[in-house]
Design a protein around this motif. Structure first.
Motif, short mmCIF file in Angstrom:
data_model
loop_
_atom_site.label_atom_id
_atom_site.label_comp_id
_atom_site.label_asym_id
_atom_site.label_seq_id
_atom_site.Cartn_x
_atom_site.Cartn_y
_atom_site.Cartn_z
N TYR A 199 2.30 5.86 -7.22
CA TYR A 199 1.62 5.64 -8.50
C TYR A 199 0.18 6.15 -8.45
CZ TYR A 199 5.68 2.63 -8.97
OH TYR A 199 6.96 2.17 -9.01
N TRP A 200 -0.46 6.03 -7.29
CA TRP A 200 -1.80 6.58 -7.14
C TRP A 200 -1.77 8.11 -7.25
CZ3 TRP A 200 -6.11 4.04 -7.71
CH2 TRP A 200 -6.15 2.66 -7.41
N LEU A 201 -0.74 8.72 -6.71
CA LEU A 201 -0.62 10.18 -6.80
C LEU A 201 -0.46 10.61 -8.25
CD1 LEU A 201 1.75 10.94 -3.76
CD2 LEU A 201 -0.71 11.36 -3.92
N SER A 210 0.83 -1.21 0.00
CA SER A 210 0.00 0.00 0.00
C SER A 210 0.86 1.26 0.00
CB SER A 210 -0.93 0.00 1.22
OG SER A 210 -1.79 -1.11 1.20
N LEU A 248 -1.47 8.85 -10.89
CA LEU A 248 -2.70 8.53 -11.61
C LEU A 248 -3.78 9.58 -11.35
CD1 LEU A 248 -4.14 6.39 -13.36
CD2 LEU A 248 -4.87 5.30 -11.22
N LEU A 249 -3.80 10.10 -10.12
CA LEU A 249 -4.82 11.09 -9.76
C LEU A 249 -4.36 12.52 -10.01
CD1 LEU A 249 -6.01 9.45 -6.41
CD2 LEU A 249 -7.15 9.36 -8.66
N SER A 291 2.72 1.66 -3.40
CA SER A 291 1.84 2.04 -4.52
C SER A 291 1.34 3.47 -4.42
CB SER A 291 0.64 1.09 -4.58
OG SER A 291 -0.17 1.21 -3.43
N MET A 292 1.60 4.13 -3.29
CA MET A 292 1.11 5.49 -3.09
C MET A 292 1.61 6.44 -4.17
SD MET A 292 1.73 7.95 0.20
CE MET A 292 1.29 9.70 0.10
#
Length: 245
Positions: A235-237, A229, A239-240, A232-233
């Motif tokens: 990559y989420w940042l 988790s 992506l968003l 992956s933070m």
């Protein structure tokens, strides 16, 4: 959120992945007599002492002091748990210096470099004197479900409280002025954390030697999921489209 924070979170995630993998590889690493029992002790003591120090003297102090204390305590107690004699005084002096270094690093941001260095030197000497008189973390060692604090451990806690209080005053007079309230806080926090730590050592030692393998495996899986988790933070940042400073 800046890039340094994201990098720190990703590194923490990688560390959790490695730690979780070690727990899953429990049998491959020697089972009950392998390094994971030592690791379990180190992590547990680091958390217990880190939280205590952090609540009293700040998160950073709790982090560095907790890690230094957790590592050294786990090494000393693991040796006694295996039925061996305690380490020689030179080794115990090294453990004292490591713990004092952690305290010094924690104090650096609060009272400055000179205060931290002098404080660390004095408490290292004090701990070595205590070791030479038999006052060590492994005295009255026990592994049981009943936390306890012997009379001698209580005496050591009181001495440690007044010792840290006096050391803070001495350092304040020599290199950097601090008021009485700070010296009292250093002494009380150290004493209370030491007393609580000594009280729960038998409880922690019991579970360090008797944790079921399935619990260790489940804990390892939990650590890996947490690590994933955190990793992956970043990559989420992206992506968003979250802006990083």
């Amino acid at each position: 959120m800046d890039h340094h924070t994201v990098a720190a979170v990703s590194i923490a995630g990688s560390c959790l992945d490695v730690l979780g993998s070690l727990y899953l590889a429990y049998d491959l690493l020697g089972g009950q007599h392998g390094p994971l029992r030592l690791l379990t002790r180190a992590v547990t003591y680091a958390v217990v002492f880190g939280i205590g120090y952090g609540l009293g003297l700040g998160p950073f102090f709790g982090l560095v002091s907790g890690i230094a204390t957790g590592i050294t305590l786990s090494i000393e107690l693991n040796r006694v748990a295996r039925g061996l004699e305690h380490y020689s005084l030179p080794w115990e002096a090294l453990f004292s210096a490591i713990r004092a270094f952690g305290v010094g690093v924690g104090l650096y941001g609060i009272v400055g470099l000179e205060f931290a260095i002098v404080f660390a030197i004095i408490i290292t000497a004090g701990q070595v004197v205590g070791y030479s008189r038999g006052m060590r973390p492994s005295m009255a060692y026990a592994a049981s479900l009943r936390p306890r604090l012997t009379r001698r451990q209580f005496y050591g806690t009181v001495v440690r409280t007044f010792g840290y209080f006096a050391t803070a005053l001495i350092c304040g007079a020599l290199v950097h002025h601090v008021d009485w309230s700070f010296a009292i806080r250093v002494g009380l926090v150290t004493g209370m954390v030491t007393g609580v730590g000594q009280t729960v050592i038998p409880y922690i030692e019991y579970y360090a030697d008797n944790l079921p393998q399935r619990w260790l495996g489940a804990f390892g899986i939990g650590l890996i999921l947490c690590g994933f988790s955190l990793q992956s933070m970043q990559y989420w940042l992206a992506l968003l489209d979250v802006h990083l400073s």
